[in-house]
Structures are given as C-alpha cells and as structure tokens.
Write an enzyme that holds these catalytic residues in place. Structure first.
Site, PDB file in Angstrom:
ATOM      1  N   ASP A 148      46.802  40.274  36.950  1.00 24.83           N
ATOM      2  CA  ASP A 148      45.825  41.100  36.223  1.00 24.83           C
ATOM      3  C   ASP A 148      46.063  42.600  36.385  1.00 24.83           C
ATOM      4  OD1 ASP A 148      44.476  39.062  35.039  1.00 24.83           O
ATOM      5  OD2 ASP A 148      42.832  38.991  36.495  1.00 24.83           O
ATOM      6  N   ASP A 159      45.070  32.767  39.489  1.00 25.04           N
ATOM      7  CA  ASP A 159      43.763  33.405  39.273  1.00 25.04           C
ATOM      8  C   ASP A 159      43.737  34.317  38.039  1.00 25.04           C
ATOM      9  OD1 ASP A 159      45.430  35.320  40.327  1.00 25.04           O
ATOM     10  OD2 ASP A 159      43.950  36.183  41.670  1.00 25.04           O
ATOM     11  N   ARG A 184      53.663  46.838  44.150  1.00 28.39           N
ATOM     12  CA  ARG A 184      52.332  47.150  43.612  1.00 28.39           C
ATOM     13  C   ARG A 184      52.293  48.663  43.468  1.00 28.39           C
ATOM     14  NH1 ARG A 184      51.029  42.785  47.298  1.00 28.39           N
ATOM     15  NH2 ARG A 184      50.332  41.011  46.051  1.00 28.39           N
ATOM     16  N   GLY A 212      52.673  40.722  43.508  1.00 27.79           N
ATOM     17  CA  GLY A 212      53.325  39.763  44.406  1.00 27.79           C
ATOM     18  C   GLY A 212      54.354  38.940  43.662  1.00 27.79           C
ATOM     19  N   GLY A 221      45.853  33.175  49.182  1.00 29.96           N
ATOM     20  CA  GLY A 221      44.808  33.310  48.174  1.00 29.96           C
ATOM     21  C   GLY A 221      43.704  34.199  48.698  1.00 29.96           C
ATOM     22  N   ARG A 222      43.942  35.519  48.566  1.00 32.84           N
ATOM     23  CA  ARG A 222      42.980  36.495  49.088  1.00 32.84           C
ATOM     24  C   ARG A 222      41.692  36.452  48.277  1.00 32.84           C
ATOM     25  NH1 ARG A 222      46.229  41.563  50.507  1.00 32.84           N
ATOM     26  NH2 ARG A 222      46.779  41.397  48.326  1.00 32.84           N
ATOM     27  N   SER A 267      48.830  44.140  36.951  1.00 33.91           N
ATOM     28  CA  SER A 267      50.017  44.511  36.169  1.00 33.91           C
ATOM     29  C   SER A 267      49.671  44.593  34.685  1.00 33.91           C
ATOM     30  CB  SER A 267      51.128  43.472  36.365  1.00 33.91           C
ATOM     31  OG  SER A 267      51.249  43.143  37.721  1.00 33.91           O
ATOM     32  N   THR A 296      51.893  34.712  39.186  1.00 36.87           N
ATOM     33  CA  THR A 296      51.246  34.831  40.505  1.00 36.87           C
ATOM     34  C   THR A 296      51.057  33.442  41.087  1.00 36.87           C
ATOM     35  OG1 THR A 296      49.186  35.334  41.678  1.00 36.87           O
ATOM     36  CG2 THR A 296      48.987  35.034  39.315  1.00 36.87           C
ATOM     37  N   ILE A 297      51.266  33.335  42.400  1.00 34.59           N
ATOM     38  CA  ILE A 297      51.055  32.014  43.021  1.00 34.59           C
ATOM     39  C   ILE A 297      49.568  31.671  43.111  1.00 34.59           C
ATOM     40  CG2 ILE A 297      53.187  32.162  44.390  1.00 34.59           C
ATOM     41  CD1 ILE A 297      51.204  32.580  46.869  1.00 34.59           C
ATOM     42  N   ASP A 298      48.707  32.632  42.818  1.00 36.54           N
ATOM     43  CA  ASP A 298      47.267  32.421  43.052  1.00 36.54           C
ATOM     44  C   ASP A 298      46.542  31.646  41.949  1.00 36.54           C
ATOM     45  OD1 ASP A 298      47.498  33.787  45.419  1.00 36.54           O
ATOM     46  OD2 ASP A 298      46.728  35.686  44.644  1.00 36.54           O
TER      47      ASP A 298
END
Ligand code: F6P
Length: 324
Positions: free
Chosen positions: A107, A133, A76, A15, A174-175, A109, A129-131
C-alpha cells in the site's frame, strides 16, 4: 496511431517478497516483446530519486524466476511522502523517458505511485507483500511462499515440542496483519492463534486452557503468535511460571521473507507482471493489478487504497473448532 507508452520502468519497493523476481521477469519480457524499452530502477523510490536506473534486456532477467528476494533491490522511502520529492521523482522519470512505471510493492508503494500518476506518469501497481494485507486483492506476491515456510518451520518445532512435552509460542511475521498466523494456525493445528485483529489479550484464558488440556493428557501446546501481538518471549516466561509447563518462544522472523518462490507465487507473479504491461500498453494509468474471485483484474489506485479487508471470521472460528 502513435502508441502512448514507449519506455517503461519497473521497481520493487517496501519489504521484499518471494516471487518479485518472477514479476520483474514478466514485466521485462512482455515489455520487450511488445517493442518497449524497459528500465530497471534500483532500490525502489530511493533509486529513482538517485537516478539509479539501468537498461534491462531479456538476458538481465535470466535465471531469476526461481530466486527469492528482488534483483532490483528494495527499500522503504520516506522521502516519497513529501511533495518536493514526488515532483523530483516525476521529473526524473521524464528525464529518462520513462512514461510508464510498474511498481511492485504494498500500500505504501502504491501511495507513492499515485503521486506520480497525478504528475502525468502512467503507473500500474502489482501487489507484492508476504502479509496479504492489500484490501483489493485475494492474492499478494510472496504470501504463499512465506506461509509455507512458516508452516514447515512450525512442523519442525512441533516435533521437538512434543518430544519434550512443552508449550511453544511461535511468532510469525505480520506487524499489521495476522494472515500468516491464521493460515498457519489451521495448517499446523495450533491450539491458539493470536492476531491483533482478534486477540483480546486475555492471557489468563490461555493459561487456564493449558492447565485444562494437560489434565486430559495433552502433551504439547502450540501457540501461533502474530508479530503484531508480539512479546513472545515474555509470554513464554509467564505461561511457564503460571502453568508449570516448560515453554519456549521461537521468532521465525525474516526466514519467512526469503527462499525460492512456490509454483503459485511464480505463476501468479508472472501473470500480474504481464497484465501490468498490457494495461500500460492499453494507455491505462493509476491502476493496481489484483486477483479477485479467481480472476486477474485491475482497480483504480485511489479506489483500491480506500478499500478495507478483515480476516475471515469463519476461518478464525474454524481454527478454534478444530483445535480441540
Ligand atoms: O511487510 C512485510 C514484513 O515482513 C512484515 O511482515 C514485517 O512486519 C515487516 O515487513 C518487517 O520489516 P523489516 O524487514 O523492515 O524489519
């Protein structure tokens, strides 16, 4: 002594995130100023496999530090999970004399990057990443911008929600990670923060709370719901039916991924881009640049991928202590 790395490639993968352009600019310009040739790989690993590779000069990254998205495009790439494509990707790097590769992404990537490192390509990852995480780092490119976008949007929803004395269920991205929801929950003074890391799916508790708070004169009720919990529309309908309080759901969605990066995202992404090139110049490989305890550091990719992180429990509890 002959320098190991002469040509570096840079790609963005997964993303997109505001600030990726600042990182690309830093990679290109620090690389060029160190005498390296720099190549841009379009559309992440897909572009690498299709040899969609362009030469980058200083001008090719002009006027991009303030722009969201990624000028290199992103994707992706499921093929990079298969050995035959990993072999092919490494071969293509060699064919284009790319002996150092900077991968900006998450992660997934980095897993792709690790397979290339194992095949002799010097690789450094940058967390984008905007997450937020990625376990090894306290900062990821794009989170700051995304969380500010979500916060400003929730402020606007709050205005109308208050005027109409409504309940609002607002879904943020945020999946797999609830960081945007948690930060907004506190920054927007939400009554509820639903994140899959903590939520027990006890909707009746929320309903009872709304009924209680209305009795003591509360005029509106903000529920920040993480994408990982989801079902915001269904939740809004059930809450309205059970409480009698008009309820609306808003899914902010991809607006959070775009927009001009904040000062923090521009600066930190620039620092990380430059550090990635410095690592390649020093002969390093299989590293991830990270921001930990106030410093820019780097980790072995394998070690970084084995780390785990969780939302801060104090922060989560604080959100509820403040939402009285
Ligand atoms: O990982 C970034 C992210 O924006 C997540 O928050 C979200 O779940 C996902 O990407 C959405 O992906 P896509 O743009 O492919 O729908």
């Amino acid at each position: 002594m002959e320098r190991k790395v002469k040509t570096i490639g840079v790609l963005t993968s997964g993303g997109d995130a505001p600030g990726m352009n600042a990182a690309i600019r830093a990679v290109v310009r620090t690389g060029l100023s160190a005498g390296l040739r720099v190549k841009g790989i379009l559309r992440g690993y897909n572009g690498l496999l299709e040899e969609d590779i362009i030469d980058m000069d200083s001008k090719s990254v002009s006027e991009i530090i303030q722009r969201g998205g990624t000028i290199l495009y992103t994707a992706r790439c499921l093929e990079m999970m298969k050995e035959e494509y990993q072999d092919k990707a490494a071969e293509i790097c060699r064919k284009h004399s790319i002996d150092g590769l900077v991968v900006i992404g998450g992660d997934g990537s980095f897993r792709g990057a690790q397979t290339l490192a194992k095949r002799g390509i010097n690789v450094v990852g940058i967390p984008g990443t905007i997450d937020l995480d990625i376990a090894c780092t306290d900062y990821t490119i794009g989170f700051d911008t995304a969380v500010n976008t979500a916060m400003e949007t929730i402020d606007r929803i709050r205005d109308t929600s208050t005027s109409h004395e409504r309940c609002s269920v607002i879904e943020v991205m945020g999946r797999h990670a609830g960081y945007i929801a948690l930060w907004c929950g506190i920054a927007n003074g939400a009554e509820e923060i639903l994140i899959s890391e903590r939520y027990d799916y006890d909707e009746q508790r929320i309903i009872n709370n709304i009924i209680e708070k209305r009795k003591i004169g509360k005029k509106h009720y903000i529920i920040v719901n993480a994408e990982g919990v989801g079902d915001s529309n269904g939740m809004a309908k059930r809450i309205e039916a059970a409480t009698g309080m008009e309820t609306r759901a808003t899914i902010i969605g991809h607006a959070q991924r775009g927009g001009s990066p904040t000062a923090r995202d521009r600066l930190y992404a620039s620092m990380m881009g430059a550090k990635a090139v410095d690592l390649l110049l020093a002969g390093a490989t299989q590293r991830i640049v990270a921001y930990k305890n106030g410093k820019f550091v780097d980790y072995d990719i394998e070690e970084a991928l084995s780390m785990t992180k969780d939302v801060d429990q104090y922060m989560y509890e604080l959100a509820y202590r403040l939402a009285r």
